[in-house]
Write a protein that holds these residues in place. Structure first.
Motif, PDB file in Angstrom:
ATOM      1  N   ILE A 396       0.779  -1.116  -0.133  1.00  0.00           N
ATOM      2  CA  ILE A 396       0.064   0.088   0.294  1.00  0.00           C
ATOM      3  C   ILE A 396       0.931   1.385  -0.148  1.00  0.00           C
ATOM      4  O   ILE A 396       0.620   2.370  -0.721  1.00  0.00           O
ATOM      5  CB  ILE A 396      -1.177  -0.089   1.205  1.00  0.00           C
ATOM      6  CG1 ILE A 396      -2.043  -1.127   0.974  1.00  0.00           C
ATOM      7  CG2 ILE A 396      -1.563   1.375   1.409  1.00  0.00           C
ATOM      8  CD1 ILE A 396      -2.982  -1.392   2.264  1.00  0.00           C
ATOM      9  N   SER A 397       1.884   1.125   0.694  1.00  0.00           N
ATOM     10  CA  SER A 397       3.029   2.137   0.772  1.00  0.00           C
ATOM     11  C   SER A 397       3.434   2.684  -0.645  1.00  0.00           C
ATOM     12  O   SER A 397       3.476   3.814  -1.006  1.00  0.00           O
ATOM     13  CB  SER A 397       4.113   2.106   1.715  1.00  0.00           C
ATOM     14  OG  SER A 397       3.606   1.796   2.926  1.00  0.00           O
ATOM     15  N   VAL A 398       3.771   1.434  -1.457  1.00  0.00           N
ATOM     16  CA  VAL A 398       4.376   1.807  -2.774  1.00  0.00           C
ATOM     17  C   VAL A 398       3.204   2.215  -3.465  1.00  0.00           C
ATOM     18  O   VAL A 398       3.489   3.207  -4.212  1.00  0.00           O
ATOM     19  CB  VAL A 398       4.754   0.457  -3.218  1.00  0.00           C
ATOM     20  CG1 VAL A 398       5.164   0.473  -4.640  1.00  0.00           C
ATOM     21  CG2 VAL A 398       5.800  -0.114  -2.553  1.00  0.00           C
ATOM     22  N   LEU A 399       2.056   1.699  -3.540  1.00  0.00           N
ATOM     23  CA  LEU A 399       0.777   2.115  -4.261  1.00  0.00           C
ATOM     24  C   LEU A 399       0.671   3.634  -3.940  1.00  0.00           C
ATOM     25  O   LEU A 399       0.546   4.564  -4.993  1.00  0.00           O
ATOM     26  CB  LEU A 399      -0.242   1.635  -4.076  1.00  0.00           C
ATOM     27  CG  LEU A 399      -1.757   2.102  -4.797  1.00  0.00           C
ATOM     28  CD1 LEU A 399      -1.486   1.723  -6.185  1.00  0.00           C
ATOM     29  CD2 LEU A 399      -2.895   1.014  -4.081  1.00  0.00           C
ATOM     30  N   PHE A 400       0.749   4.102  -2.654  1.00  0.00           N
ATOM     31  CA  PHE A 400       0.522   5.477  -2.360  1.00  0.00           C
ATOM     32  C   PHE A 400       1.446   6.565  -3.071  1.00  0.00           C
ATOM     33  O   PHE A 400       1.336   7.729  -3.466  1.00  0.00           O
ATOM     34  CB  PHE A 400       0.409   5.720  -1.114  1.00  0.00           C
ATOM     35  CG  PHE A 400      -0.901   5.246  -0.365  1.00  0.00           C
ATOM     36  CD1 PHE A 400      -1.783   4.914  -1.314  1.00  0.00           C
ATOM     37  CD2 PHE A 400      -1.078   5.394   1.060  1.00  0.00           C
ATOM     38  CE1 PHE A 400      -3.236   4.631  -0.534  1.00  0.00           C
ATOM     39  CE2 PHE A 400      -2.459   4.973   1.515  1.00  0.00           C
ATOM     40  CZ  PHE A 400      -3.404   4.682   0.711  1.00  0.00           C
ATOM     41  N   ILE A 401       2.734   5.834  -3.133  1.00  0.00           N
ATOM     42  CA  ILE A 401       3.900   6.587  -3.460  1.00  0.00           C
ATOM     43  C   ILE A 401       3.641   6.830  -4.962  1.00  0.00           C
ATOM     44  O   ILE A 401       3.957   8.194  -5.503  1.00  0.00           O
ATOM     45  CB  ILE A 401       5.310   6.083  -3.230  1.00  0.00           C
ATOM     46  CG1 ILE A 401       5.668   6.027  -1.524  1.00  0.00           C
ATOM     47  CG2 ILE A 401       6.614   6.619  -4.007  1.00  0.00           C
ATOM     48  CD1 ILE A 401       6.714   5.238  -1.266  1.00  0.00           C
ATOM     49  N   SER A 413      -5.381  15.285  -1.552  1.00  0.00           N
ATOM     50  CA  SER A 413      -6.950  15.729  -1.279  1.00  0.00           C
ATOM     51  C   SER A 413      -7.763  14.545  -0.782  1.00  0.00           C
ATOM     52  O   SER A 413      -8.813  14.703   0.029  1.00  0.00           O
ATOM     53  CB  SER A 413      -7.537  15.804  -2.811  1.00  0.00           C
ATOM     54  OG  SER A 413      -6.941  16.935  -3.557  1.00  0.00           O
ATOM     55  N   LEU A 414      -7.277  13.391  -0.662  1.00  0.00           N
ATOM     56  CA  LEU A 414      -7.973  12.097  -0.164  1.00  0.00           C
ATOM     57  C   LEU A 414      -7.527  11.723   1.308  1.00  0.00           C
ATOM     58  O   LEU A 414      -8.294  11.132   2.078  1.00  0.00           O
ATOM     59  CB  LEU A 414      -8.023  10.940  -1.131  1.00  0.00           C
ATOM     60  CG  LEU A 414      -8.639  11.166  -2.387  1.00  0.00           C
ATOM     61  CD1 LEU A 414      -8.454   9.927  -3.244  1.00  0.00           C
ATOM     62  CD2 LEU A 414     -10.353  11.265  -2.206  1.00  0.00           C
ATOM     63  N   GLN A 415      -6.299  12.189   1.593  1.00  0.00           N
ATOM     64  CA  GLN A 415      -5.856  11.652   3.035  1.00  0.00           C
ATOM     65  C   GLN A 415      -6.462  11.747   4.069  1.00  0.00           C
ATOM     66  O   GLN A 415      -6.574  10.959   4.837  1.00  0.00           O
ATOM     67  CB  GLN A 415      -4.146  12.356   3.035  1.00  0.00           C
ATOM     68  CG  GLN A 415      -4.062  13.678   3.059  1.00  0.00           C
ATOM     69  CD  GLN A 415      -2.547  13.972   3.520  1.00  0.00           C
ATOM     70  OE1 GLN A 415      -1.959  13.129   3.573  1.00  0.00           O
ATOM     71  NE2 GLN A 415      -2.341  15.597   3.443  1.00  0.00           N
ATOM     72  N   LEU A 576       5.873  10.239   1.384  1.00  0.00           N
ATOM     73  CA  LEU A 576       4.374  10.396   1.251  1.00  0.00           C
ATOM     74  C   LEU A 576       4.067  11.651   2.153  1.00  0.00           C
ATOM     75  O   LEU A 576       4.972  12.086   3.377  1.00  0.00           O
ATOM     76  CB  LEU A 576       3.489   9.321   1.855  1.00  0.00           C
ATOM     77  CG  LEU A 576       3.559   7.888   0.902  1.00  0.00           C
ATOM     78  CD1 LEU A 576       3.202   6.941   1.890  1.00  0.00           C
ATOM     79  CD2 LEU A 576       2.955   8.109  -0.371  1.00  0.00           C
ATOM     80  N   PRO A 577       2.970  12.254   2.160  1.00  0.00           N
ATOM     81  CA  PRO A 577       2.485  13.146   3.084  1.00  0.00           C
ATOM     82  C   PRO A 577       2.657  12.797   4.423  1.00  0.00           C
ATOM     83  O   PRO A 577       2.272  11.489   4.667  1.00  0.00           O
ATOM     84  CB  PRO A 577       1.113  13.713   2.549  1.00  0.00           C
ATOM     85  CG  PRO A 577       1.035  13.310   1.159  1.00  0.00           C
ATOM     86  CD  PRO A 577       1.704  12.019   1.101  1.00  0.00           C
ATOM     87  N   LEU A 578       2.758  13.610   5.532  1.00  0.00           N
ATOM     88  CA  LEU A 578       2.843  13.253   6.882  1.00  0.00           C
ATOM     89  C   LEU A 578       1.230  12.680   7.230  1.00  0.00           C
ATOM     90  O   LEU A 578       1.431  11.525   8.013  1.00  0.00           O
ATOM     91  CB  LEU A 578       2.737  14.576   7.681  1.00  0.00           C
ATOM     92  CG  LEU A 578       2.637  14.474   9.239  1.00  0.00           C
ATOM     93  CD1 LEU A 578       3.678  13.546   9.851  1.00  0.00           C
ATOM     94  CD2 LEU A 578       2.708  15.738   9.936  1.00  0.00           C
ATOM     95  N   ILE A 579       0.284  12.950   6.897  1.00  0.00           N
ATOM     96  CA  ILE A 579      -0.979  12.395   7.450  1.00  0.00           C
ATOM     97  C   ILE A 579      -1.154  11.031   6.572  1.00  0.00           C
ATOM     98  O   ILE A 579      -1.530   9.996   7.523  1.00  0.00           O
ATOM     99  CB  ILE A 579      -2.265  13.168   7.079  1.00  0.00           C
ATOM    100  CG1 ILE A 579      -2.140  14.479   7.760  1.00  0.00           C
ATOM    101  CG2 ILE A 579      -3.629  12.374   7.380  1.00  0.00           C
ATOM    102  CD1 ILE A 579      -2.156  14.230   9.389  1.00  0.00           C
TER     103      ILE A 579
END
Length: 672
Positions: A396-401, A413-415, A576-579
């Motif tokens: 999931i981390s890879v996908l988010f990156i 916008s979605l986080q 990734l963003p902090l949140i």
């Protein structure tokens, strides 16, 4: 009050073989001179209820030091009454249990040791060492040697706990025995009765022998089951006979981890120290060497070392026990192949865990390979399933990156939506059963007193943010680090579990997240009107990366796959963003693990636990709605445009009571 209890130098919880061997070693080294020693056991040890056997060279230390206990020895061994083999220069030695108990009585009389008939009920640390509570009195002891039956941790999916049970007759045969110098180690020429079982024969004289039916299985062999098998076997092999004595016993054959006692001054011995070899049940030799090494350490004022464990041989033990558990009919074939295709000397060297990897390979090539491959495949598959959650988090981390790099700000916008959804799906529910943990009654009702106390603590936390925001921030980070560390240590099952390690793990996690996102972190802190991190983004990322790499190296050193994948996910989360990074850890790792621990400790499924958590999940939602209302009423006007800051203040207010409850929960459920 503890200082009022009588003080002793050594207290032995148990009066069996491990305690006797420890006292023999102490006596030999002069450690019993002018010492006050108490031995607590409910059994007076007057009967010959056990047999201890081992093989060794006559010149070895164990053979020399224990020769006054040995009744018999044999030079030859056979399996299935076939292919008698000489053990020279080794011998197979036999020690009756009564000889061990009489030796303990002799030591007790010679050194004025106090024997107490009773049970050790509880151990706890005190100023003088250890307070030992029994049903016959309480003492303060400098050292406690604990040989009570082991307490096991919760099983993994590939763990096995079997029993080696036996019923034996000491018989007198009308006809003379044919070969009194040979031990029949295993004779499988008996009905297996859906287990793995065999006869064990020790000739004691021309007309007497110990004939024992031994079973490896989930359930112990009963007297009623054993009697016809023993009678048929003895009659067929020895003819007419009379029974002189009866032996019964049961030995654990387990791959379960023994729960350690972390009280300073308590030394586990015997089965509690892991002296029993899981695949054979032999323990006497391990107990002897452990006693010698422990006394050596006491003489040097060094901490006593545990019995060494070879991961390689424990894997072999695990494979065999898995086969005996799932396919008991294969046991006979495996043991027969083992002794038929390998010399007895090589097999005994293997059982002593002294063979090389090359020698092990030759032995396994002589065995039916399919059952072992099936057992090994199950372990590998189970480990993959066991680690599927951290693997998914990495994916999931890879996908988010990828999404963040090509999605044109979609993730930003979605986080918040993803984070809030995860919070109310598992983040808050995992802390919404604190009312049950508080009472210890998992089927109890909600008490108004608990609600008022919980809300009161949350309100005090909120006031702290109003009047002393910097103090509130430090407090929030401190108890969060403690809580994260405590939960992760339970999940990773690390042997170190204390306040220092808890904080170290928790602060490592927070440091990677916060230092890895300095600009975003400082923006939130500025909106909270509290201290900011006094470094720039580049220095922060370098610091977070150094901490992360150190943690990765540490996870490799302690062989913790789950810790490695968690830290790797956090390092990747720096992109990734902090949140999003914090959400991956807090929702995907921390909250999910806490939820899993609650299900296990409270013995509930997801549905039942969600129902129990629903009232306080709704309550948390209402509290958050109240904060929004206060925001609209200008009570929280300073945070009107800073939802993330408000959100973290809200989390800090409702989290502290939860941290206290979960700490209590983890102390009560040490087997997690």
């Amino acid at each position: 009050m503890q200082d009022e209890y009588p003080s002793v130098d050594y207290l032995f919880a148990g009066a069996g073989a491990s305690s006797t061997l420890m006292l023999m070693s102490m006596e030999k080294r002069g450690l019993l001179k002018d010492k006050v020693v108490v031995i607590v056991d409910r059994d007076t040890k007057q009967n010959n209820d056990k047999t201890y056997c081992f093989w060794s060279d006559q010149q070895e230390q164990i053979s020399q030091y224990c020769k006054h206990l040995i009744n018999h020895h044999w030079d030859e061994i056979s399996v299935n009454q076939q292919r008698t083999e000489l053990l020279s220069p080794k011998k197979y030695f036999h020690i009756p249990g009564l000889n061990v108990y009489n030796e303990l009585r002799r030591i007790s009389e010679d050194h004025n040791l106090k024997r107490i008939n009773g049970n050790v009920l509880h151990l706890e640390p005190c100023v003088e060492g250890v307070t030992v509570k029994t049903d016959a009195g309480t003492w303060n002891a400098t050292w406690v040697f604990d040989s009570r039956p082991p307490e096991y941790s919760a099983p993994e999916k590939y763990d096995v706990h079997l029993l080696q049970s036996f019923v034996g007759y000491v018989i007198k045969s009308e006809s003379p025995l044919s070969d009194i110098n040979c031990v029949d180690l295993m004779d499988f020429n008996v009905d297996q009765q859906d287990h793995t079982q065999f006869m064990y024969v020790l000739p004691l004289s021309n007309h007497t022998a110990l004939v024992e039916l031994t079973r490896f299985g989930k359930t112990p062999v009963t007297q009623a089951e054993a009697e016809p098998v023993l009678h048929t076997y003895i009659s067929k092999r020895f003819g007419d006979y009379t029974i002189k004595d009866v032996e019964r016993g049961c030995i654990p054959m387990s791959t379960l981890k023994i729960t350690p006692c972390n009280i300073p001054g308590v030394i586990a011995i015997g089965g509690r120290a892991g002296a029993i070899k899981p695949s054979t049940g032999y323990a006497f030799k391990n107990m002897f060497h452990h006693a010698e090494k422990t006394v050596d350490a006491l003489l040097k004022n060094d901490p006593p070392a545990p019995i060494p464990v070879s991961w390689r041989f424990r894997l072999y033990d695990r494979l065999l026990l898995m086969i005996l558990n799932k396919q008991p009919s294969k046991g006979k074939l495996i043991f027969q192949s083992l002794f038929k295709k390998n010399s007895v000397k090589k097999v005994l060297k293997f059982l002593d865990e002294k063979t090389t990897v090359q020698e092990d390979a030759k032995i396994f090539l002589s065995l039916p390979f399919k059952p072992f491959l099936q057992a090994l495949g199950y372990i590998v598959f189970t480990n993959l399933i066991r680690n599927i959650k951290p693997v998914l988090l990495l994916l999931i981390s890879v996908l988010f990156i990828v999404v963040d790099s090509v999605g044109g700000g979609v993730l930003h916008s979605l986080q918040i939506i993803i984070f809030i959804a995860g919070l109310f799906i598992v983040g808050i529910p995992h802390g919404a059963v604190d009312h049950l943990i508080e009472t210890g009654n998992f089927n109890g009702s909600i008490r108004p007193v608990f609600i008022f106390k919980y809300l009161g603590v949350a309100a005090l936390n909120l006031l702290l943010w109003f009047f002393f925001p910097n103090v509130a921030l430090v407090f929030f980070l401190t108890f969060s680090a403690w809580h994260f560390g405590e939960t992760d240590l339970k999940e990773w099952k690390l042997k170190w579990n204390n306040i220092v390690v808890n904080f170290a793990i928790g602060f490592t996690i927070l440091s990677i997240i916060l230092f890895g996102h300095v600009n975003e972190t400082n923006n939130i802190l500025e909106n909270m009107q509290v201290w900011k991190l006094p470094i720039g983004e580049a220095v922060g990322k370098s610091t977070a990366l150094m901490i992360g790499i150190s943690a990765l190296v540490g996870s490799v050193f302690i062989r913790s796959t789950k810790m490695f994948m968690c830290v790797l996910m956090l390092i990747m989360g720096m992109q990734l963003p902090l949140i999003t990074c914090f959400g991956l850890y807090f929702i995907g790792q921390h909250s999910m693990n806490g939820w899993s621990h609650l299900k296990q400790g409270m013995k509930m499924n997801d549905r039942s636990l969600y129902i129990k958590a629903l009232p306080f999940t709704c309550g948390a939602f209402l509290l958050f709605a109240l904060m929004i209302f206060l925001l609209q009423m200008n009570v929280l006007s300073d945070l009107r445009d800073h939802w993330i800051s408000l959100f973290f203040i809200f989390i800090s207010c409702i989290s502290f009571p939860h941290v206290i409850s979960m700490s209590r929960f983890y102390k009560g459920f040490r087997t997690l």
